[in-house]
Design a protein around this motif. Structure first.
Motif, short mmCIF file in Angstrom:
data_model
loop_
_atom_site.label_atom_id
_atom_site.label_comp_id
_atom_site.label_asym_id
_atom_site.label_seq_id
_atom_site.Cartn_x
_atom_site.Cartn_y
_atom_site.Cartn_z
N ARG A 123 2.74 1.57 -3.49
CA ARG A 123 1.45 1.97 -4.42
C ARG A 123 1.22 3.64 -4.36
O ARG A 123 1.20 4.31 -5.32
N ARG A 124 1.12 3.98 -2.98
CA ARG A 124 0.81 5.38 -2.89
C ARG A 124 2.23 6.40 -3.23
O ARG A 124 1.88 7.27 -3.84
N ASP B 166 1.05 14.43 4.77
CA ASP B 166 1.18 13.37 3.76
C ASP B 166 2.04 12.44 4.00
O ASP B 166 2.00 11.42 3.62
N ASP C 153 0.77 -1.02 -0.15
CA ASP C 153 0.12 -0.13 0.00
C ASP C 153 0.78 1.25 0.08
O ASP C 153 0.51 2.25 -0.69
N SER C 154 2.19 1.31 0.86
CA SER C 154 2.85 2.29 1.02
C SER C 154 3.26 2.55 -0.40
O SER C 154 3.50 3.76 -1.07
N GLY D 139 1.85 8.48 4.86
CA GLY D 139 2.32 7.67 3.82
C GLY D 139 3.34 6.68 4.09
O GLY D 139 3.43 5.49 3.41
N GLN E 105 2.12 6.53 -7.17
CA GLN E 105 0.91 7.38 -7.63
C GLN E 105 1.23 8.99 -7.34
O GLN E 105 1.10 9.39 -8.23
N GLN E 106 1.87 9.21 -6.21
CA GLN E 106 2.28 10.42 -6.04
C GLN E 106 3.54 11.02 -6.91
O GLN E 106 3.14 12.21 -7.21
#
Length: 295
Positions: free
Chosen positions: A70-71, A254, A67-68, A258, A74-75
């Motif tokens: 992927r974030r 953020d 999840d981290s 994150g 994306q960022q």
């Protein structure tokens, strides 16, 4: 049971997967495989793990890590799109390709396995990084020579830590396994560059003395809640600092949320980013990864 075996502690419900680093009499010295934790335990309390991927501890960590990551990707994609839009709107040279110079990282790690994982992630995210494996007690001395040699924008000082057993005074550095060593290294970094925006310092490991690290000059540190932090949490923050524009401050909410460990694992202060945009794009791209084309 022998050195190198993967184990969990029965008394803790097998919550963390460890690797046996050493066996001394009837106790084993343990290092977390996913968390930056240094611990010891009586051998009868340990259970050898043959298939680590089948354990609850590993499965839970993998979900958080994916999840981290992927974030993070994306960022990064959103940031690249925004940069291209901003620089073209601000320039009369609409068709001129630009380039990007992310901040350079110097990463000192007390664990060789974590260092390899960290360097792989820097490479994947195209962050220029120089990694050094050293015992936590050696980091301060090493930084005297490494900082002027590498000339980083960001320095990561991490490895293993933990609150010593039977220590109730969490305000004392003597209650921690390596926090004093991390503080010493942070002080050297601040002697080299006093401006916290001139050199971004990320320091600490599991359960480290968060307040002492900040007071001695760290921009980001672990661990406000004295909890376990994931091995890649310091790397995530360094990457965020590397790609945040020098015209902006790193978004504290953020970047902290994150990470895999969250606000109890990592905290920090307002800090300006390290990434610069350039014009025009050079004909030869730096082999060291300092320059990444975006136009």
């Amino acid at each position: 049971m022998k050195q190198g075996d993967l184990v969990v502690r029965k008394s803790y419900g097998g919550d963390v997967l460890f690797r046996v680093e050493d066996i001394r009499s009837e106790r084993a010295l343990l290092k977390g495989t996913d968390y930056r934790l240094l611990a010891d335990a009586p051998i009868p309390d340990l259970s050898v793990v043959r298939d680590p991927e089948s354990t609850k501890a590993t499965q839970q960590v993998r979900v958080k890590v994916n999840d981290s990551l992927r974030r993070m990707r994306q960022q990064r994609e959103q940031q690249s799109v925004q940069i291209q839009s901003d620089v073209r709107l601000a320039s009369q040279l609409q068709n001129q390709p630009y380039f990007e110079m992310p901040g350079k990282v110097l990463h000192l790690d007390g664990d060789g396995n974590y260092l390899r994982k960290s360097m792989q992630l820097y490479q994947t995210m195209q962050v220029p990084a120089h990694g050094v494996h050293a015992h936590e007690s050696q980091m301060a001395d090493l930084l005297y020579g490494l900082l002027p040699q590498v000339k980083p924008d960001i320095v990561v000082i991490t490895g293993h830590d933990g609150v010593l057993k039977k220590q109730d005074d969490l305000h004392s550095l003597n209650s921690y396994k390596n926090s004093q060593n991390f503080v010493n290294a942070v002080r050297v970094a601040r002697q080299y560059e006093k401006n916290r925006d001139g050199l971004v310092v990320v320091a600490g490991a599991c359960q480290s003395h968060f307040e002492a690290l900040l007071q001695n000059g760290s921009n980001f540190a672990s661990s406000p809640g004295r909890i376990l932090i994931h091995a890649l949490d310091p790397v995530y923050i360094a990457i965020k600092a590397s790609f945040t524009s020098i015209r902006e401050t790193i978004d504290l909410s953020d970047v902290i949320h994150g990470t895999i460990s969250g606000i109890d694992g990592v905290g920090g202060i307002e800090t300006i980013g390290c990434c610069r945009i350039g014009l025009p794009r050079p004909k030869a791209v730096s082999a060291a990864g300092f320059i990444k084309n975006i136009g």
